[in-house]
Design a protein around this motif. Structure first.
Motif, PDB file in Angstrom:
ATOM      1  N   GLY A  34       0.811  -1.207   0.000  1.00 52.33           N
ATOM      2  CA  GLY A  34       0.000   0.000   0.000  1.00 52.33           C
ATOM      3  C   GLY A  34       0.851   1.267   0.000  1.00 52.33           C
ATOM      4  O   GLY A  34       1.954   1.281   0.537  1.00 52.33           O
ATOM      5  N   ALA A  38      -3.631   6.074   1.946  1.00 47.58           N
ATOM      6  CA  ALA A  38      -4.886   5.826   2.670  1.00 47.58           C
ATOM      7  C   ALA A  38      -5.565   7.161   2.919  1.00 47.58           C
ATOM      8  O   ALA A  38      -4.911   8.196   3.008  1.00 47.58           O
ATOM      9  N   PHE A  88      -9.160   3.620   6.036  1.00 46.33           N
ATOM     10  CA  PHE A  88      -7.785   3.176   6.180  1.00 46.33           C
ATOM     11  C   PHE A  88      -7.639   1.657   6.049  1.00 46.33           C
ATOM     12  O   PHE A  88      -6.542   1.127   6.114  1.00 46.33           O
ATOM     13  N   PRO A  95      -5.927   0.456   1.742  1.00 41.73           N
ATOM     14  CA  PRO A  95      -4.976   1.415   1.157  1.00 41.73           C
ATOM     15  C   PRO A  95      -4.803   1.185  -0.333  1.00 41.73           C
ATOM     16  O   PRO A  95      -4.999   0.064  -0.825  1.00 41.73           O
ATOM     17  N   THR A 104       0.093  10.138   6.462  1.00 41.70           N
ATOM     18  CA  THR A 104      -0.057   8.796   7.010  1.00 41.70           C
ATOM     19  C   THR A 104       1.306   8.328   7.511  1.00 41.70           C
ATOM     20  O   THR A 104       2.232   8.145   6.710  1.00 41.70           O
ATOM     21  N   TYR A 138       3.929   5.685   5.908  1.00 40.92           N
ATOM     22  CA  TYR A 138       4.565   5.924   4.611  1.00 40.92           C
ATOM     23  C   TYR A 138       5.723   6.931   4.686  1.00 40.92           C
ATOM     24  O   TYR A 138       6.308   7.287   3.673  1.00 40.92           O
TER      25      TYR A 138
END
Length: 290
Positions: free
Chosen positions: A132, A135, A226, A229, A272, A275
């Protein structure tokens, strides 16, 4: 008799040679025309050295076409960066309706699908996904003078959704008393909202911001999403490409490229933490405004 035997031997030899030639030719055509991995095509691309990408042309700010017809947006810039890290020299984007995008990747018409595609168990039955990389939230939009309310579950309201999206799946499950109206893309749905053919439209938060600014629409409700993603869709079985994209994604996140692109395309939106570079994750997770 000697002549006959000699003729037979010659005929047998000729037939064997022809069969061998056909076998070799078949092997050669298979190597050049398939997407299987080989020394000159280690990522199993449809066209060696070039990744063909199915995308959507009106999913701003994720993927969309600019005034010159070129694809741009967060997902586009991120994928190009990741593809470069994977050693892919050329990236070719082609517009598709979202509803048919995953099928096109599964049928190997394209190497990858890139369009903020939420990773779900159902979609994993059709294609594989990268790790992912995004999100966010789902948003219900309505006209500023409407009486659309989230409290009654949109009962009796005509709710627009783009066919094949997470919003459609969510609405089917959570808004059973609403009348769903399916559209091929957000632009046509927003047009329907503005002309009154639907009462509200259900889409992703970032795209909703653009339409709110452009048409003065109101945000009825933002719903966290969430659990699904976004990931790059890849045809099943191409593990080499999947692994290369995952490595490129991890590197782009760790060196801050993902963060830079996110802040460019989603100014003011929450980051997020998972990430971000590892050194920033703890601090970002502890800050509600980051």
């Amino acid at each position: 008799m000697i002549k006959t035997r000699t003729g037979r031997r010659a005929a047998l030899l000729s037939a064997a040679t022809a069969i061998a030639a056909l076998v070799l030719a078949g092997c050669g055509s298979s190597d050049s025309g398939s997407s299987s991995t080989s020394s000159d095509n280690p990522l199993g691309l449809i066209t060696p050295g070039q990744v063909s990408v199915a995308s959507v042309g009106d999913l701003k700010p994720y993927t969309f076409t600019d005034s010159s017809g070129n694809f741009t947006g967060f997902d586009v810039e991120l994928f190009k960066d990741v593809a470069k890290r994977a050693g892919i020299k050329k990236v070719e984007f082609t517009g598709q309706d979202f509803s048919g995008l995953l099928a096109a990747v599964a049928n190997k018409q394209f190497d990858v699908g890139v369009a903020a595609i939420g990773v779900t168990a159902e979609r994993k039955k059709t294609v594989d996904f990268s790790d992912g990389y995004l999100a966010g939230f789902l948003t219900i939009l309505a006209k500023p003078d409407s009486n659309v309310s989230y409290d009654n579950g949109l009962a009796g309201k005509r709710l627009g959704v783009v066919q094949g999206t997470l919003q459609e799946t969510y609405a089917v499950k959570n808004f059973p008393k609403a009348s769903l109206v399916r559209f091929p893309d957000n632009n046509s749905a927003i047009s329907g909202l503005n002309t009154g053919s639907i009462d509200a439209h259900f889409l992703d938060y970032e795209s909703a911001k653009t339409y709110m600014q452009k048409y003065g629409l109101k945000d009825v409700k933002d719903i966290p999403s969430f659990d699904a993603p976004a990931g790059f869709a890849i045809a099943k079985g191409n593990d080499a490409l999947k692994e290369a994209l995952n490595k490129g994604l991890a590197d782009a996140m760790e060196d801050g490229t993902w963060k830079k692109l996110y802040q460019k395309w989603f100014p003011g939106s929450p980051l997020t933490p998972q990430y971000l570079p590892k050194a920033e994750q703890t601090a970002a997770a502890a800050s509600p405004t980051s």
